[in-house]
Scaffold this motif. Structure first.
Motif, PDB file in Angstrom:
ATOM      1  N   ARG A 149       9.892   1.267   1.905  1.00 17.92           N
ATOM      2  CA  ARG A 149       9.715   0.049   2.698  1.00 17.92           C
ATOM      3  C   ARG A 149       8.968  -0.946   1.809  1.00 17.92           C
ATOM      4  NH1 ARG A 149       6.185   2.611   7.145  1.00 17.92           N
ATOM      5  NH2 ARG A 149       5.235   3.266   5.194  1.00 17.92           N
ATOM      6  N   LEU A 150       9.592  -2.084   1.565  1.00 21.49           N
ATOM      7  CA  LEU A 150       9.097  -3.010   0.552  1.00 21.49           C
ATOM      8  C   LEU A 150       8.833  -4.390   1.151  1.00 21.49           C
ATOM      9  CD1 LEU A 150      11.695  -1.983  -2.153  1.00 21.49           C
ATOM     10  CD2 LEU A 150       9.299  -1.263  -2.065  1.00 21.49           C
ATOM     11  N   ALA A 218      -0.201  -9.856   5.382  1.00 20.32           N
ATOM     12  CA  ALA A 218      -1.357  -8.957   5.305  1.00 20.32           C
ATOM     13  C   ALA A 218      -1.331  -7.936   6.431  1.00 20.32           C
ATOM     14  CB  ALA A 218      -2.657  -9.759   5.335  1.00 20.32           C
ATOM     15  N   ALA A 219      -1.003  -8.360   7.646  1.00 25.27           N
ATOM     16  CA  ALA A 219      -0.953  -7.430   8.773  1.00 25.27           C
ATOM     17  C   ALA A 219       0.168  -6.421   8.609  1.00 25.27           C
ATOM     18  CB  ALA A 219      -0.786  -8.205  10.083  1.00 25.27           C
ATOM     19  N   THR A 220       1.287  -6.845   8.073  1.00 19.88           N
ATOM     20  CA  THR A 220       2.401  -5.927   7.816  1.00 19.88           C
ATOM     21  C   THR A 220       1.987  -4.853   6.815  1.00 19.88           C
ATOM     22  OG1 THR A 220       4.040  -7.644   8.295  1.00 19.88           O
ATOM     23  CG2 THR A 220       4.779  -5.781   6.973  1.00 19.88           C
ATOM     24  N   ILE A 221       1.278  -5.283   5.764  1.00 17.60           N
ATOM     25  CA  ILE A 221       0.837  -4.344   4.730  1.00 17.60           C
ATOM     26  C   ILE A 221      -0.246  -3.410   5.249  1.00 17.60           C
ATOM     27  CG2 ILE A 221      -0.353  -4.189   2.505  1.00 17.60           C
ATOM     28  CD1 ILE A 221       1.097  -6.883   1.794  1.00 17.60           C
ATOM     29  N   LEU A 222      -1.291  -3.975   5.841  1.00 19.74           N
ATOM     30  CA  LEU A 222      -2.408  -3.158   6.320  1.00 19.74           C
ATOM     31  C   LEU A 222      -2.037  -2.341   7.558  1.00 19.74           C
ATOM     32  CD1 LEU A 222      -5.276  -5.703   5.727  1.00 19.74           C
ATOM     33  CD2 LEU A 222      -4.958  -3.539   4.551  1.00 19.74           C
ATOM     34  N   GLY A 223      -0.968  -2.730   8.225  1.00 19.16           N
ATOM     35  CA  GLY A 223      -0.496  -1.971   9.378  1.00 19.16           C
ATOM     36  C   GLY A 223       0.331  -0.764   9.009  1.00 19.16           C
ATOM     37  N   GLY A 224       0.490  -0.505   7.710  1.00 19.55           N
ATOM     38  CA  GLY A 224       1.204   0.685   7.261  1.00 19.55           C
ATOM     39  C   GLY A 224       2.711   0.583   7.304  1.00 19.55           C
ATOM     40  N   ARG A 225       3.233  -0.635   7.371  1.00 25.78           N
ATOM     41  CA  ARG A 225       4.680  -0.817   7.436  1.00 25.78           C
ATOM     42  C   ARG A 225       5.344  -0.911   6.063  1.00 25.78           C
ATOM     43  NH1 ARG A 225       6.719  -2.760  12.383  1.00 25.78           N
ATOM     44  NH2 ARG A 225       5.128  -3.067  13.997  1.00 25.78           N
ATOM     45  N   VAL A 251      -0.945 -11.521  -0.853  1.00 24.06           N
ATOM     46  CA  VAL A 251      -0.183 -10.268  -0.825  1.00 24.06           C
ATOM     47  C   VAL A 251      -0.863  -9.216  -1.697  1.00 24.06           C
ATOM     48  CG1 VAL A 251       2.017  -9.182  -1.447  1.00 24.06           C
ATOM     49  CG2 VAL A 251       2.007 -11.407  -0.285  1.00 24.06           C
ATOM     50  N   ALA A 252      -1.290  -9.629  -2.900  1.00 31.10           N
ATOM     51  CA  ALA A 252      -1.953  -8.696  -3.818  1.00 31.10           C
ATOM     52  C   ALA A 252      -3.254  -8.161  -3.222  1.00 31.10           C
ATOM     53  CB  ALA A 252      -2.225  -9.382  -5.153  1.00 31.10           C
ATOM     54  N   LEU A 253      -4.030  -9.033  -2.595  1.00 32.71           N
ATOM     55  CA  LEU A 253      -5.289  -8.608  -1.988  1.00 32.71           C
ATOM     56  C   LEU A 253      -5.046  -7.610  -0.856  1.00 32.71           C
ATOM     57  CD1 LEU A 253      -7.144 -12.041  -1.908  1.00 32.71           C
ATOM     58  CD2 LEU A 253      -7.791 -10.050  -3.276  1.00 32.71           C
ATOM     59  N   ALA A 254      -4.028  -7.867  -0.069  1.00 35.77           N
ATOM     60  CA  ALA A 254      -3.715  -6.953   1.030  1.00 35.77           C
ATOM     61  C   ALA A 254      -3.250  -5.597   0.493  1.00 35.77           C
ATOM     62  CB  ALA A 254      -2.650  -7.563   1.935  1.00 35.77           C
ATOM     63  N   CYS A 255      -2.450  -5.613  -0.564  1.00 34.61           N
ATOM     64  CA  CYS A 255      -2.008  -4.354  -1.179  1.00 34.61           C
ATOM     65  C   CYS A 255      -3.198  -3.575  -1.722  1.00 34.61           C
ATOM     66  CB  CYS A 255      -1.009  -4.626  -2.299  1.00 34.61           C
ATOM     67  SG  CYS A 255       0.627  -5.134  -1.735  1.00 34.61           S
ATOM     68  N   HIS A 256      -4.125  -4.289  -2.351  1.00 36.02           N
ATOM     69  CA  HIS A 256      -5.323  -3.634  -2.888  1.00 36.02           C
ATOM     70  C   HIS A 256      -6.126  -2.994  -1.753  1.00 36.02           C
ATOM     71  CE1 HIS A 256      -8.723  -2.929  -5.559  1.00 36.02           C
ATOM     72  NE2 HIS A 256      -9.509  -3.513  -4.670  1.00 36.02           N
ATOM     73  N   ALA A 257      -6.289  -3.711  -0.652  1.00 36.77           N
ATOM     74  CA  ALA A 257      -7.043  -3.190   0.484  1.00 36.77           C
ATOM     75  C   ALA A 257      -6.349  -1.985   1.115  1.00 36.77           C
ATOM     76  CB  ALA A 257      -7.244  -4.291   1.525  1.00 36.77           C
TER      77      ALA A 257
END
Length: 341
Positions: A149-150, A218-225, A251-257
């Motif tokens: 999932r990208l 950010a929510a998509t990334i941090l939500g585990g999607r 996007v990069a910051l959210a991926c890092h988190a």
């Protein structure tokens, strides 16, 4: 099958460009026969994307030589026209690189310059295919899922290159291997390159996807999607800092988190070893009206200006990897482009 983004039309005496300002509603090719027309096409984003701009720069030198011969320009006017092409957009290093790549052959004549520009376009496609293979391998080595999932931001596909694509090239490579579950494409305000162009390419490839507002990333990334984000680049500094479309930093910051990979895919021509860090990268400021109006309709009160930087810089410490045709670097682990010069 996508219409080629940029090709030389010898019969027409110019550069045939797929006008990306009209997509996805209309697929229209325009013939550019002068440097002024090319500069306008670059400025209004009829042709865009770092690798495609490199090809445009190289072919722009051919246009200038033809125009000079046709109109009897003196050397100073020819030089000025080439400079206008070279500096039409300041952030993407490939534009100036493409001009400089062929300019040394100017003394050998117009045909030698054209041949070099066409070789550059062919080399871009080959580089994109190789970096896509390497980037796909890198992701699959690190993500233990049968299908990924990208998330991607802006457009770094065939439309942004001479062919195939960079970030979307990685996604296409994974899709061909049967390893893509879903792609989230950020809409990419204010000109909607993700909604208009990335979705156009994903739909054409039959890749499952959805367009989301930039603020949802950010929510998509941090939500585990999402298992990883894959983006392109307009300039990569020697230390691994990456300039890309505005919104990439978030996007990069959210991926890092979230602890997931943030992969940058770009040909080595996008690496600027003469720029030590992202602090030295000039960020293009576009017309604020692109933010304050939607077409001819104002979306803010009268007198409210628009702040419209076209790019941002992601520090190397938040870049998991950079996939180039020369190999995959890991800036966050201290592996900078300067170490591979």
């Amino acid at each position: 099958m996508l219409t080629p983004t940029i090709v030389w039309d010898e019969a027409g005496g110019g550069i045939a460009l797929l006008d990306q300002t009209l997509l996805p509603g209309r697929s229209e090719v325009v013939l550019v026969r002068s440097t002024s027309e090319l500069v306008d096409a670059i400025a209004r984003l009829a042709v865009r994307g770092a690798p495609a701009l490199g090809v445009a720069g190289a072919l722009g030198v051919v246009l200038a030589l033809d125009e000079a011969a046709r109109e009897g320009w003196d050397p100073a006017r020819l030089d000025a026209a080439i400079t206008r092409v070279r500096t039409a957009r300041p952030t993407a290093v490939n534009l100036a690189w493409g001009v400089d790549h062929v300019l040394s052959l100017r003394a050998q004549g117009r045909d030698a310059v054209l041949a070099a520009a066409l070789r550059l376009a062919a080399a871009d496609e080959a580089a994109n295919r190789e970096l896509s293979r390497l980037g796909a391998d890198w992701l699959l080595d690190r993500i233990d899922r049968p299908r990924l999932r990208l998330l991607t931001h802006c457009n770094a596909g065939a439309l942004a290159t001479s062919a195939w694509g960079t970030a979307l090239g990685v996604i296409r490579e994974l899709h061909q291997r049967g390893r893509v579950e879903f792609v989230y494409a950020d809409e990419t305000r204010p000109l909607l390159q993700g909604a208009r162009l990335t979705a156009y390419e994903l739909a054409g490839e039959g890749i499952p996807h959805a367009v989301q507002v930039d603020g949802a990333a950010a929510a998509t990334i941090l939500g585990g999607r999402v298992d990883a984000a894959v983006v392109g680049a307009d300039r990569i500094a020697a230390n691994g800092d990456v300039a890309n479309k505005i919104g990439t930093l978030g996007v990069a910051l959210a991926c890092h988190a979230a602890g997931i990979p943030f992969l940058v895919a770009a040909p080595w021509s996008t690496v600027d070893l003469a720029t030590a860090s992202g602090e030295q990268i000039a960020i293009e400021e576009r017309d604020g009206a692109e933010v304050t109006a939607y077409g001819a309709v104002a979306v803010v009160p009268d007198g409210t200006p628009g702040h419209n930087p076209a790019f941002d810089v992601t520090p190397a410490r938040w870049v998991s990897a950079i996939a180039t045709e020369r190999g995959v670097l890991e800036p966050a682990a201290g592996d900078s482009p300067s170490a591979h010069a």
